[in-house]
Design a protein around this motif. Structure first.
Motif, short mmCIF file in Angstrom:
data_model
loop_
_atom_site.label_atom_id
_atom_site.label_comp_id
_atom_site.label_asym_id
_atom_site.label_seq_id
_atom_site.Cartn_x
_atom_site.Cartn_y
_atom_site.Cartn_z
N ILE A 39 -2.69 1.47 -3.72
CA ILE A 39 -1.98 2.16 -4.79
C ILE A 39 -2.87 2.21 -6.02
CG2 ILE A 39 0.02 2.10 -6.33
CD1 ILE A 39 1.56 0.71 -4.09
N SER A 40 -3.14 3.41 -6.51
CA SER A 40 -4.02 3.58 -7.66
C SER A 40 -3.35 3.04 -8.91
CB SER A 40 -4.35 5.07 -7.87
OG SER A 40 -5.00 5.59 -6.72
N ALA A 41 -4.13 2.26 -9.67
CA ALA A 41 -3.61 1.72 -10.93
C ALA A 41 -3.57 2.82 -11.98
CB ALA A 41 -4.49 0.58 -11.41
N VAL A 42 -2.46 2.92 -12.69
CA VAL A 42 -2.32 3.91 -13.76
C VAL A 42 -2.83 3.30 -15.06
CG1 VAL A 42 -0.71 5.32 -15.09
CG2 VAL A 42 -0.30 4.91 -12.66
N LYS B 120 0.82 -1.20 0.00
CA LYS B 120 0.00 0.00 0.00
C LYS B 120 0.87 1.26 0.00
CE LYS B 120 -4.17 -1.88 2.18
NZ LYS B 120 -5.11 -1.74 3.31
N HIS B 121 0.25 2.36 -0.42
CA HIS B 121 0.90 3.67 -0.39
C HIS B 121 0.75 4.24 1.01
CE1 HIS B 121 1.23 8.05 -0.91
NE2 HIS B 121 1.96 7.78 -1.97
N PHE B 122 1.85 4.68 1.62
CA PHE B 122 1.78 5.22 2.98
C PHE B 122 2.04 6.72 2.98
CE2 PHE B 122 6.36 4.13 2.67
CZ PHE B 122 6.92 5.34 3.04
N THR B 123 1.49 7.37 4.01
CA THR B 123 1.80 8.77 4.30
C THR B 123 2.14 8.87 5.78
OG1 THR B 123 0.30 9.60 2.59
CG2 THR B 123 0.97 11.15 4.31
N LEU B 124 3.36 9.26 6.07
CA LEU B 124 3.80 9.49 7.44
C LEU B 124 3.97 11.00 7.61
CD1 LEU B 124 4.87 8.56 10.20
CD2 LEU B 124 7.13 8.37 9.16
N SER B 125 3.16 11.59 8.49
CA SER B 125 3.20 13.03 8.72
C SER B 125 3.54 13.32 10.18
CB SER B 125 1.84 13.67 8.39
OG SER B 125 1.47 13.40 7.06
#
Length: 205
Positions: free
Chosen positions: A173-176, A56-61
């Motif tokens: 993760i969005s498919a392109v 998965k795509h992660f965002t750490l803020s």
């Protein structure tokens, strides 16, 4: 997943690791404070296990400032406040020290840091105050565990640093779309528009 600032991380399910019994961390209701200055060769970190989905795509803020540093030994790294993500012998990490992000941002004041990426691509992008700074590739490490962590992870330096925000989120993760798919969609739209114009002309006759 987020961090609260009215309790220490180990009271919120994080695992504390240290070479000393006394803690260098405290909270005041609005921030988490690390102050390992004067503790010698000191290490203290917190980690949360098995929270990263590598696909998965992660965002750490997080919002942080780095106020002071004490070098104990300059033979190795002198980065004394670190935020990191590990998965299966790979890691992303942001290390703070006197030379961290040199000439890019004043680390002694609070800044918003954001690291976005995925282990499946092996790339993560760093933004500071919503400004793109650079891309990072995963580093190969010996540790095969899966976890998020932060703290003073080096014996060679100590620091006074503060956190006022710490959140971690993940999404698919969005498919392109393939180029031919995009072309096909555009062709279909153009054909449909042309057909409607032709039908309108036919009705007028």
């Amino acid at each position: 997943m987020s961090l609260d600032f009215d309790r220490l991380p180990n009271q919120q399910g994080w695992i504390r690791e240290s070479n000393r019994s006394g803690t260098a961390f405290s909270v005041d209701g609005t921030k988490l404070i690390q102050n390992s200055i004067g503790r010698g060769s000191f290490v203290e970190t917190f980690r949360m296990n098995n929270v990263i989905d590598p696909d998965k795509h992660f965002t750490l803020s997080f919002t942080a400032r780095y106020l002071n540093q004490e070098v104990v030994s300059s033979t190795v790294s002198t980065f004394s406040f670190v935020v990191y993500l590990y998965d299966a012998n790979r890691r992303f990490h942001l290390a703070f020290g006197r030379s961290a992000f040199q000439n890019r941002v004043d680390t002694s004041v609070f800044n918003d840091y954001r690291l976005e990426g995925s282990f499946s691509t092996g790339v993560a992008s760093l933004y500071i105050n919503d400004t793109f700074i650079r891309d990072f590739n995963t580093e190969t490490v010996r540790d095969s565990r899966n976890f998020i962590g932060f703290g003073d992870s080096t014996y060679t330096a100590n620091a006074h640093a503060e956190l006022t925000n710490f959140t971690f989120t993940q999404k698919e993760i969005s498919a392109v779309p393939e180029p031919l798919t995009i072309l096909g969609t555009g062709t279909a739209i153009a054909f449909g528009a042309g057909f409607k114009r032709k039908l309108a002309k036919t009705k007028k006759k």
